[in-house]
Scaffold this motif. Structure first.
Motif, PDB file in Angstrom:
ATOM      1  N   SER A  30       6.548   7.927   2.554  1.00 11.48           N
ATOM      2  CA  SER A  30       5.681   8.558   3.487  1.00 11.48           C
ATOM      3  C   SER A  30       4.139   8.225   3.163  1.00 11.48           C
ATOM      4  O   SER A  30       3.411   8.883   4.010  1.00 11.48           O
ATOM      5  N   GLY A  31       3.910   7.039   2.584  1.00 14.07           N
ATOM      6  CA  GLY A  31       2.638   6.616   2.425  1.00 14.07           C
ATOM      7  C   GLY A  31       2.233   5.497   3.225  1.00 14.07           C
ATOM      8  O   GLY A  31       2.917   5.107   4.109  1.00 14.07           O
ATOM      9  N   LEU A  32       1.241   5.015   3.154  1.00  9.74           N
ATOM     10  CA  LEU A  32       0.525   3.761   4.159  1.00  9.74           C
ATOM     11  C   LEU A  32       1.540   2.898   3.987  1.00  9.74           C
ATOM     12  O   LEU A  32       1.838   2.305   5.172  1.00  9.74           O
ATOM     13  N   LEU A  33       1.669   2.291   2.696  1.00 11.43           N
ATOM     14  CA  LEU A  33       2.555   0.915   2.948  1.00 11.43           C
ATOM     15  C   LEU A  33       4.045   1.104   2.924  1.00 11.43           C
ATOM     16  O   LEU A  33       4.684   0.579   3.711  1.00 11.43           O
ATOM     17  N   GLY A  34       4.488   2.134   2.330  1.00 16.54           N
ATOM     18  CA  GLY A  34       5.988   2.525   2.244  1.00 16.54           C
ATOM     19  C   GLY A  34       6.414   2.745   3.527  1.00 16.54           C
ATOM     20  O   GLY A  34       7.704   2.407   4.093  1.00 16.54           O
ATOM     21  N   SER A  35       5.876   3.421   4.372  1.00 14.21           N
ATOM     22  CA  SER A  35       6.300   3.932   5.742  1.00 14.21           C
ATOM     23  C   SER A  35       6.450   2.714   6.656  1.00 14.21           C
ATOM     24  O   SER A  35       7.197   2.581   7.544  1.00 14.21           O
ATOM     25  N   GLY A  36       5.264   1.864   6.486  1.00 13.73           N
ATOM     26  CA  GLY A  36       5.188   0.665   7.143  1.00 13.73           C
ATOM     27  C   GLY A  36       6.363  -0.468   6.929  1.00 13.73           C
ATOM     28  O   GLY A  36       7.217  -0.939   7.904  1.00 13.73           O
ATOM     29  N   VAL A  37       6.810  -0.361   5.907  1.00 19.88           N
ATOM     30  CA  VAL A  37       7.950  -1.054   5.309  1.00 19.88           C
ATOM     31  C   VAL A  37       9.348  -0.691   5.834  1.00 19.88           C
ATOM     32  O   VAL A  37      10.209  -1.430   6.406  1.00 19.88           O
ATOM     33  N   VAL A  38       9.300   0.623   5.908  1.00 19.61           N
ATOM     34  CA  VAL A  38      10.433   1.258   6.235  1.00 19.61           C
ATOM     35  C   VAL A  38      10.720   0.969   7.738  1.00 19.61           C
ATOM     36  O   VAL A  38      11.873   0.552   8.076  1.00 19.61           O
ATOM     37  N   THR A  39       9.740   1.010   8.515  1.00 17.74           N
ATOM     38  CA  THR A  39       9.697   0.836   9.912  1.00 17.74           C
ATOM     39  C   THR A  39       9.988  -0.483  10.240  1.00 17.74           C
ATOM     40  O   THR A  39      11.053  -0.860  10.926  1.00 17.74           O
ATOM     41  N   LYS A  40       9.540  -1.348   9.341  1.00 17.61           N
ATOM     42  CA  LYS A  40       9.763  -2.927   9.773  1.00 17.61           C
ATOM     43  C   LYS A  40      11.277  -3.457   9.614  1.00 17.61           C
ATOM     44  O   LYS A  40      11.697  -4.131  10.183  1.00 17.61           O
ATOM     45  N   LEU A  41      11.520  -2.787   8.441  1.00 18.49           N
ATOM     46  CA  LEU A  41      13.020  -3.411   7.967  1.00 18.49           C
ATOM     47  C   LEU A  41      13.972  -2.556   8.674  1.00 18.49           C
ATOM     48  O   LEU A  41      15.001  -3.303   9.278  1.00 18.49           O
TER      49      LEU A  41
ATOM     50  N   CYS B 299       6.718   1.215  -3.377  1.00 19.75           N
ATOM     51  CA  CYS B 299       5.142   1.519  -2.750  1.00 19.75           C
ATOM     52  C   CYS B 299       4.769   2.676  -3.332  1.00 19.75           C
ATOM     53  O   CYS B 299       3.974   3.225  -3.035  1.00 19.75           O
ATOM     54  N   GLY B 300       5.699   3.535  -4.157  1.00 26.22           N
ATOM     55  CA  GLY B 300       5.210   4.873  -4.367  1.00 26.22           C
ATOM     56  C   GLY B 300       4.268   4.925  -5.854  1.00 26.22           C
ATOM     57  O   GLY B 300       4.105   4.054  -6.572  1.00 26.22           O
ATOM     58  N   GLY B 301       3.720   6.108  -5.957  1.00 24.42           N
ATOM     59  CA  GLY B 301       2.850   6.318  -7.248  1.00 24.42           C
ATOM     60  C   GLY B 301       1.401   6.615  -6.867  1.00 24.42           C
ATOM     61  O   GLY B 301       0.989   6.750  -5.587  1.00 24.42           O
ATOM     62  N   ILE B 302       0.586   6.588  -8.023  1.00 23.54           N
ATOM     63  CA  ILE B 302      -0.666   6.851  -7.839  1.00 23.54           C
ATOM     64  C   ILE B 302      -1.327   5.433  -6.981  1.00 23.54           C
ATOM     65  O   ILE B 302      -1.210   4.596  -7.481  1.00 23.54           O
ATOM     66  N   SER B 303      -2.268   5.867  -6.076  1.00 26.69           N
ATOM     67  CA  SER B 303      -2.572   4.544  -5.076  1.00 26.69           C
ATOM     68  C   SER B 303      -3.719   4.042  -5.087  1.00 26.69           C
ATOM     69  O   SER B 303      -4.277   3.335  -4.483  1.00 26.69           O
TER      70      SER B 303
ATOM     71  N   VAL C 212      -6.383  -2.294   1.278  1.00 20.75           N
ATOM     72  CA  VAL C 212      -5.818  -1.927   2.317  1.00 20.75           C
ATOM     73  C   VAL C 212      -6.438  -0.907   3.432  1.00 20.75           C
ATOM     74  O   VAL C 212      -7.003   0.154   2.738  1.00 20.75           O
ATOM     75  N   TYR C 213      -6.621  -1.289   4.683  1.00 22.84           N
ATOM     76  CA  TYR C 213      -7.283  -0.437   5.414  1.00 22.84           C
ATOM     77  C   TYR C 213      -6.294  -0.634   6.845  1.00 22.84           C
ATOM     78  O   TYR C 213      -5.544  -1.267   6.845  1.00 22.84           O
ATOM     79  N   GLY C 214      -6.582   0.707   7.674  1.00 21.06           N
ATOM     80  CA  GLY C 214      -5.749   0.620   9.008  1.00 21.06           C
ATOM     81  C   GLY C 214      -5.300   2.255   8.952  1.00 21.06           C
ATOM     82  O   GLY C 214      -5.474   2.885   8.069  1.00 21.06           O
ATOM     83  N   PRO C 215      -4.364   2.200  10.319  1.00 24.08           N
ATOM     84  CA  PRO C 215      -3.769   3.409  10.469  1.00 24.08           C
ATOM     85  C   PRO C 215      -3.019   3.996   9.407  1.00 24.08           C
ATOM     86  O   PRO C 215      -2.231   3.135   8.765  1.00 24.08           O
ATOM     87  N   GLY C 216      -2.907   5.301   9.037  1.00 22.58           N
ATOM     88  CA  GLY C 216      -2.143   5.733   8.032  1.00 22.58           C
ATOM     89  C   GLY C 216      -2.874   5.892   6.754  1.00 22.58           C
ATOM     90  O   GLY C 216      -2.251   6.727   5.960  1.00 22.58           O
TER      91      GLY C 216
ATOM     92  N   ASP D  37      -0.834  -6.580   7.705  1.00 27.65           N
ATOM     93  CA  ASP D  37      -0.593  -7.696   6.843  1.00 27.65           C
ATOM     94  C   ASP D  37       0.236  -7.239   5.455  1.00 27.65           C
ATOM     95  O   ASP D  37       0.897  -8.142   4.990  1.00 27.65           O
ATOM     96  N   ALA D  38      -0.436  -6.337   4.836  1.00 30.40           N
ATOM     97  CA  ALA D  38       0.158  -5.746   3.610  1.00 30.40           C
ATOM     98  C   ALA D  38       1.535  -5.463   3.738  1.00 30.40           C
ATOM     99  O   ALA D  38       2.282  -5.990   2.672  1.00 30.40           O
ATOM    100  N   VAL D  39       2.097  -4.845   4.814  1.00 31.24           N
ATOM    101  CA  VAL D  39       3.517  -4.482   5.101  1.00 31.24           C
ATOM    102  C   VAL D  39       4.243  -5.921   4.907  1.00 31.24           C
ATOM    103  O   VAL D  39       5.283  -6.205   4.529  1.00 31.24           O
ATOM    104  N   ASP D  40       3.855  -6.784   5.786  1.00 29.26           N
ATOM    105  CA  ASP D  40       4.322  -8.091   6.028  1.00 29.26           C
ATOM    106  C   ASP D  40       4.708  -8.759   4.597  1.00 29.26           C
ATOM    107  O   ASP D  40       5.390  -9.590   4.549  1.00 29.26           O
ATOM    108  N   ALA D  41       3.410  -8.796   3.882  1.00 28.45           N
ATOM    109  CA  ALA D  41       3.510  -9.422   2.590  1.00 28.45           C
ATOM    110  C   ALA D  41       4.804  -8.825   1.761  1.00 28.45           C
ATOM    111  O   ALA D  41       5.582  -9.618   1.045  1.00 28.45           O
ATOM    112  N   LEU D  42       4.790  -7.631   1.658  1.00 27.47           N
ATOM    113  CA  LEU D  42       6.003  -7.117   0.944  1.00 27.47           C
ATOM    114  C   LEU D  42       7.232  -7.366   1.569  1.00 27.47           C
ATOM    115  O   LEU D  42       8.343  -7.653   0.674  1.00 27.47           O
TER     116      LEU D  42
END
Length: 312
Positions: free
Chosen positions: A18-29, A74-78, A172-176, A213-218
């Motif tokens: 539900s976070g910034l990076l995790g949600s993007g990784v879920v969508t991309k995969l 991607c979870g945890g204290i951010s 990391v910056y951007g939507p979300g 880009d952060a999502v792509d890196a992951l």
């Protein structure tokens, strides 16, 4: 009969979905056909499964039941600004949670775990380039938790054969993004005609990485077959002071005006040289694609275009 590709046969557990990076990784995969088990301690969508990484029994049960073959953690204290007054929670969640996931990966034969680390592990560095071989000198409990997470990933790989990769991700910056963000503040203030005034930052550098880009890196870290190393910088191509960033934003969004005083950001005061990105390019095939100007424009569109469309 068509045989599914290895990528399609994978089931990837994503924490912090539900976070910034995790949600993007879920969508991309999911967009490419990978089966994804989206989890979060505090789900913000019905399709996200509740999973607290501090609860090892729940992790083992879910990994076994769903036949998980990979974990993107991607979870945890951010960030160092989060839970500053509760360092024990940072230790329990970031260190304990990572250990729990690695142990589940060991027990259940998970193919790979990708760990979200942070550029904060370096602490304060010299001005020159900062490769992954630079000594880590954390100055916050948050940064120390990321150093510990990396150490656990390395130890589980060496001692127990758990294939793990850690990404030292830039700012990391951007939507979300929901936590504090200088770029978002600039844009939101400009929208209402307010000057951004900071009592710090006149000569303070930032290394921003657009969220896509952060999502792509992951995802590249999950995909790569046989990297030589286990730790990688993931950063964009800009290394600019806050006033220089504000100047770029002012050329994209009308009304951006900012004033600064001397000194570091009190929430994230480490001053670092520019991180090198060659190792990630060579071994993961990852190079940031979004320039800072492109990212700021996309971020502004996401923040303001929905409102503008309501007047069409």
């Amino acid at each position: 009969m068509t045989t599914a590709s290895p990528r399609q046969r994978d089931t990837v557990l994503v924490t912090g979905a539900s976070g910034l990076l995790g949600s993007g990784v879920v969508t991309k995969l999911r967009e490419r056909g990978t089966r994804v088990l989206a989890t979060d301690a505090f789900p913000r969508a019905d399709e996200v499964t509740v999973l607290d990484v501090t609860q090892p029994t729940a992790i083992h049960s879910l990994v076994a039941k769903e036949q998980v073959t990979g974990i993107v953690h991607c979870g945890g204290i951010s960030g160092p600004m989060v839970a500053r007054d509760n360092p024990q929670s940072i230790i329990d969640i970031n260190i304990g949670g990572t250990a729990n996931l690695l142990e589940a990966a060991r027990v259940h034969g998970v193919r790979r775990l990708v760990f979200c680390s942070s550029l904060t592990v370096y602490g304060n560095t010299d001005e020159g380039p900062v490769p992954e071989t630079t000594a880590t000198q954390p100055t916050s409990v948050y940064a120390a938790s990321k150093v510990a997470g990396e150490a656990l990933v390395n130890a589980y790989a060496t001692q127990h054969g758990v294939d793990g990769i850690s990404l030292r991700i830039g700012t990391v910056y951007g939507p979300g993004r929901r936590t504090a963000c200088f770029i978002r503040t600039l844009l939101q203030n400009a929208a209402v005609g307010t000057e951004t005034v900071l009592p710090f930052g006149r000569d303070f550098p930032r290394q921003y990485l657009y969220v896509q880009d952060a999502v792509d890196a992951l995802v590249h870290a999950w995909d790569t077959k046989s990297p030589v190393h286990r730790v990688f910088n993931a950063t964009g191509d800009s290394y600019l002071t806050l006033p220089q960033i504000a100047e770029i934003a002012s050329g994209i969004v009308p009304g951006v005006v900012a004033r600064f005083e001397d000194g570091p950001d009190p929430d994230d005061p480490d001053r670092q040289g520019q991180l090198t990105a060659q190792r990630a390019s060579d071994e993961l095939g990852f190079t940031a694609r979004w320039s800072l100007a492109e990212g700021i424009k996309a971020y502004a569109n996401d923040l303001f275009l929905p409102e503008d469309r309501s007047h069409d």
